[in-house]
Motif scaffolding. Structure first.
Motif, PDB file in Angstrom:
ATOM      1  N   ARG A 151       2.766  85.546 -64.280  1.00  0.00           N
ATOM      2  CA  ARG A 151       3.507  86.588 -65.219  1.00  0.00           C
ATOM      3  C   ARG A 151       2.928  87.974 -65.196  1.00  0.00           C
ATOM      4  O   ARG A 151       3.631  88.817 -65.326  1.00  0.00           O
ATOM      5  CB  ARG A 151       3.464  85.743 -66.618  1.00  0.00           C
ATOM      6  CG  ARG A 151       4.200  86.347 -67.721  1.00  0.00           C
ATOM      7  CD  ARG A 151       4.522  85.751 -68.922  1.00  0.00           C
ATOM      8  NE  ARG A 151       5.487  84.867 -68.783  1.00  0.00           N
ATOM      9  CZ  ARG A 151       6.484  84.418 -69.990  1.00  0.00           C
ATOM     10  NH1 ARG A 151       5.700  84.314 -70.994  1.00  0.00           N
ATOM     11  NH2 ARG A 151       7.257  83.753 -69.863  1.00  0.00           N
ATOM     12  N   LEU A 205       4.710  91.253 -64.344  1.00  0.00           N
ATOM     13  CA  LEU A 205       4.658  92.395 -65.314  1.00  0.00           C
ATOM     14  C   LEU A 205       4.185  93.676 -64.549  1.00  0.00           C
ATOM     15  O   LEU A 205       4.734  94.911 -64.791  1.00  0.00           O
ATOM     16  CB  LEU A 205       3.763  92.226 -66.479  1.00  0.00           C
ATOM     17  CG  LEU A 205       4.673  91.228 -67.369  1.00  0.00           C
ATOM     18  CD1 LEU A 205       3.533  90.526 -68.567  1.00  0.00           C
ATOM     19  CD2 LEU A 205       5.875  91.976 -68.103  1.00  0.00           C
ATOM     20  N   LEU A 260       4.698  96.900 -66.212  1.00  0.00           N
ATOM     21  CA  LEU A 260       4.818  96.614 -67.717  1.00  0.00           C
ATOM     22  C   LEU A 260       3.245  96.564 -68.011  1.00  0.00           C
ATOM     23  O   LEU A 260       2.948  96.272 -69.086  1.00  0.00           O
ATOM     24  CB  LEU A 260       5.278  95.425 -68.206  1.00  0.00           C
ATOM     25  CG  LEU A 260       6.950  95.663 -68.072  1.00  0.00           C
ATOM     26  CD1 LEU A 260       7.623  94.174 -68.501  1.00  0.00           C
ATOM     27  CD2 LEU A 260       7.345  96.478 -69.228  1.00  0.00           C
ATOM     28  N   LEU A 314      -0.751  94.345 -69.738  1.00  0.00           N
ATOM     29  CA  LEU A 314      -0.102  93.267 -70.317  1.00  0.00           C
ATOM     30  C   LEU A 314      -0.503  93.213 -71.842  1.00  0.00           C
ATOM     31  O   LEU A 314      -1.445  93.435 -72.209  1.00  0.00           O
ATOM     32  CB  LEU A 314      -0.344  91.998 -69.915  1.00  0.00           C
ATOM     33  CG  LEU A 314       0.149  90.730 -70.569  1.00  0.00           C
ATOM     34  CD1 LEU A 314       1.572  90.802 -70.652  1.00  0.00           C
ATOM     35  CD2 LEU A 314      -0.197  89.504 -69.816  1.00  0.00           C
ATOM     36  N   MET A 343      13.088  92.450 -65.445  1.00  0.00           N
ATOM     37  CA  MET A 343      12.815  91.906 -66.902  1.00  0.00           C
ATOM     38  C   MET A 343      13.198  90.608 -67.025  1.00  0.00           C
ATOM     39  O   MET A 343      12.535  89.551 -67.728  1.00  0.00           O
ATOM     40  CB  MET A 343      13.697  93.078 -67.984  1.00  0.00           C
ATOM     41  CG  MET A 343      12.884  94.265 -68.126  1.00  0.00           C
ATOM     42  SD  MET A 343      14.151  95.494 -69.230  1.00  0.00           S
ATOM     43  CE  MET A 343      14.154  94.814 -70.446  1.00  0.00           C
ATOM     44  N   SER A 354      10.950  88.533 -65.372  1.00  0.00           N
ATOM     45  CA  SER A 354       9.732  88.135 -65.857  1.00  0.00           C
ATOM     46  C   SER A 354       9.517  87.279 -66.808  1.00  0.00           C
ATOM     47  O   SER A 354       8.696  86.410 -67.310  1.00  0.00           O
ATOM     48  CB  SER A 354       9.056  89.513 -66.497  1.00  0.00           C
ATOM     49  OG  SER A 354       9.890  89.846 -67.943  1.00  0.00           O
ATOM     50  N   LYS A 410       7.623 100.251 -72.592  1.00  0.00           N
ATOM     51  CA  LYS A 410       8.016  99.034 -71.837  1.00  0.00           C
ATOM     52  C   LYS A 410       7.196  97.691 -72.423  1.00  0.00           C
ATOM     53  O   LYS A 410       8.053  96.753 -72.400  1.00  0.00           O
ATOM     54  CB  LYS A 410       7.586  99.311 -70.456  1.00  0.00           C
ATOM     55  CG  LYS A 410       8.419 100.025 -69.604  1.00  0.00           C
ATOM     56  CD  LYS A 410       8.164  99.972 -68.194  1.00  0.00           C
ATOM     57  CE  LYS A 410       9.211 100.522 -67.039  1.00  0.00           C
ATOM     58  NZ  LYS A 410       8.669 100.485 -65.797  1.00  0.00           N
ATOM     59  N   HIS A 411       6.075  97.930 -72.973  1.00  0.00           N
ATOM     60  CA  HIS A 411       5.569  96.743 -73.362  1.00  0.00           C
ATOM     61  C   HIS A 411       6.136  96.242 -74.747  1.00  0.00           C
ATOM     62  O   HIS A 411       6.181  94.964 -74.829  1.00  0.00           O
ATOM     63  CB  HIS A 411       3.914  97.048 -73.690  1.00  0.00           C
ATOM     64  CG  HIS A 411       3.775  97.876 -74.998  1.00  0.00           C
ATOM     65  ND1 HIS A 411       3.806  99.284 -75.044  1.00  0.00           N
ATOM     66  CD2 HIS A 411       3.622  97.474 -76.363  1.00  0.00           C
ATOM     67  CE1 HIS A 411       3.786  99.657 -76.116  1.00  0.00           C
ATOM     68  NE2 HIS A 411       3.594  98.867 -77.167  1.00  0.00           N
ATOM     69  N   TRP A 471       8.849  93.836 -73.528  1.00  0.00           N
ATOM     70  CA  TRP A 471       8.276  92.593 -73.097  1.00  0.00           C
ATOM     71  C   TRP A 471       7.965  91.655 -74.118  1.00  0.00           C
ATOM     72  O   TRP A 471       8.136  90.544 -74.144  1.00  0.00           O
ATOM     73  CB  TRP A 471       6.939  93.046 -72.348  1.00  0.00           C
ATOM     74  CG  TRP A 471       5.787  91.699 -72.092  1.00  0.00           C
ATOM     75  CD1 TRP A 471       4.708  91.674 -72.682  1.00  0.00           C
ATOM     76  CD2 TRP A 471       6.182  90.679 -71.256  1.00  0.00           C
ATOM     77  NE1 TRP A 471       4.135  90.438 -72.336  1.00  0.00           N
ATOM     78  CE2 TRP A 471       5.095  89.718 -71.437  1.00  0.00           C
ATOM     79  CE3 TRP A 471       7.280  90.006 -70.591  1.00  0.00           C
ATOM     80  CZ2 TRP A 471       4.881  88.433 -70.896  1.00  0.00           C
ATOM     81  CZ3 TRP A 471       7.126  88.858 -70.150  1.00  0.00           C
ATOM     82  CH2 TRP A 471       6.139  87.827 -70.233  1.00  0.00           C
ATOM     83  N   CYS A 498       9.538  87.860 -74.971  1.00  0.00           N
ATOM     84  CA  CYS A 498       8.944  86.758 -75.110  1.00  0.00           C
ATOM     85  C   CYS A 498       9.427  86.233 -76.335  1.00  0.00           C
ATOM     86  O   CYS A 498       9.596  84.986 -76.607  1.00  0.00           O
ATOM     87  CB  CYS A 498       7.497  87.098 -75.380  1.00  0.00           C
ATOM     88  SG  CYS A 498       6.605  87.583 -73.886  1.00  0.00           S
TER      89      CYS A 498
END
Ligand code: URA
Length: 267
Positions: A4, A8, A13, A16, A146, A149, A247-248, A251, A255
């Motif tokens: 993962r 990313l 991304l 992380l 995306m 991911s 971007k984070h 992410w 999730c």
């Protein structure tokens, strides 16, 4: 580096951002922030979106027993009994707003018509207008990354659609009237797909899906109800291309969406 994390990094991304509790399926509590328990600021009503717009909290805490007039209009517009082919043709023939004048072709939507996941964007850009498929340009490449991911792939348990089916000239944001004119088609697509979860990509998509004024920054990490279908929101990939520092957050939102989906599948 985990798989993962590698993905990313490919998405750009990294570094992380580990989401608190992201590995555990969260309780699917409507409206209650799960990943990020920030208090939500008051949400103003978007008069431009609809004269009957409710605040998001009203919409989620007391889902309308009767459809909003906009949805009722969709039902009464003749689309309600249409299957996929007819609906696609209706979109191709559509002259309901000015966007039809400059389009090369309509961009109906793409993917698994029985998908659990529905991603809704804003409207086609130049490449989409050329090819007739949503999210095939630069923003589309990021969207594909995306999806990858979180273990998803375009066309496999995923459907991708837009708030408007014709390209707004110069890639401008579609106007409220254009979105409203196109809404019955999106509405019928949702009825046909019956997704378990909808991900709104960006503000126009969030506003049309939720029929309310939405700010992505304050709507993130929350689950909204759209006539029984949970909706989560995140930033539009085109925005992320211009604002790499966010971007984070996307992410984190993905999730969160995965957590919701896992919980929905358990129930
Ligand atoms: N942006 C969108 O919102 N949709 C597309 O199809 C392409 C770019």
């Amino acid at each position: 580096m985990s798989r993962r994390e590698q993905i990313l990094a490919e998405m750009g991304l990294a570094p992380l951002w580990h989401l608190r509790g992201a590995e555990h399926a969260a309780e699917p509590e409507l409206v209650t922030p799960v990943a990020d328990p920030r208090p939500a600021p008051p949400v103003p009503i978007a008069q431009a979106v609809s004269r009957v717009a409710q605040t998001v909290l009203e919409a989620v805490s007391a889902p309308a027993a009767t459809p909003a007039p906009r949805d009722a209009a969709a039902k009464g517009s003749g689309l309600a009994h249409m299957g996929w082919e007819e609906l696609d043709q209706a979109v191709k023939d559509c002259r309901a707003c000015g966007l039809c004048k400059a389009r090369k072709q309509t961009v109906f939507g793409v993917g698994d018509r029985e998908a659990d996941w529905l991603f809704v964007g804003e409207g086609p850009g130049a490449e989409e207008d050329e090819r007739g498929e949503p999210f095939v340009g630069q923003a589309g490449k990021l969207l594909d990354a995306m999806l990858g991911s979180i273990g998803l792939q375009r066309g496999q348990d995923v459907y991708i659609a837009n708030s408007v089916k014709c390209r707004p000239p110069g890639n401008r944001t579609p106007e409220a009237g254009e979105i409203a004119a196109c809404h019955p088609y999106l509405e019928r697509q949702i009825e046909l797909i019956k997704p378990r979860l909808i991900v709104a990509l960006g503000r126009p998509a969030a506003q049309t899906l939720l029929n309310a004024e939405i700010k992505i920054s304050s709507a993130r990490g929350r689950v909204f109800d759209r006539h029984g279908i949970p909706v989560v929101v995140t930033y539009h990939p085109a925005y992320l291309l211009r604002n790499l520092e966010d971007k984070h957050k996307a992410w984190e939102d993905l999730c969160f969406a995965v957590d919701q989906m896992q919980a929905l599948k358990k129930n």
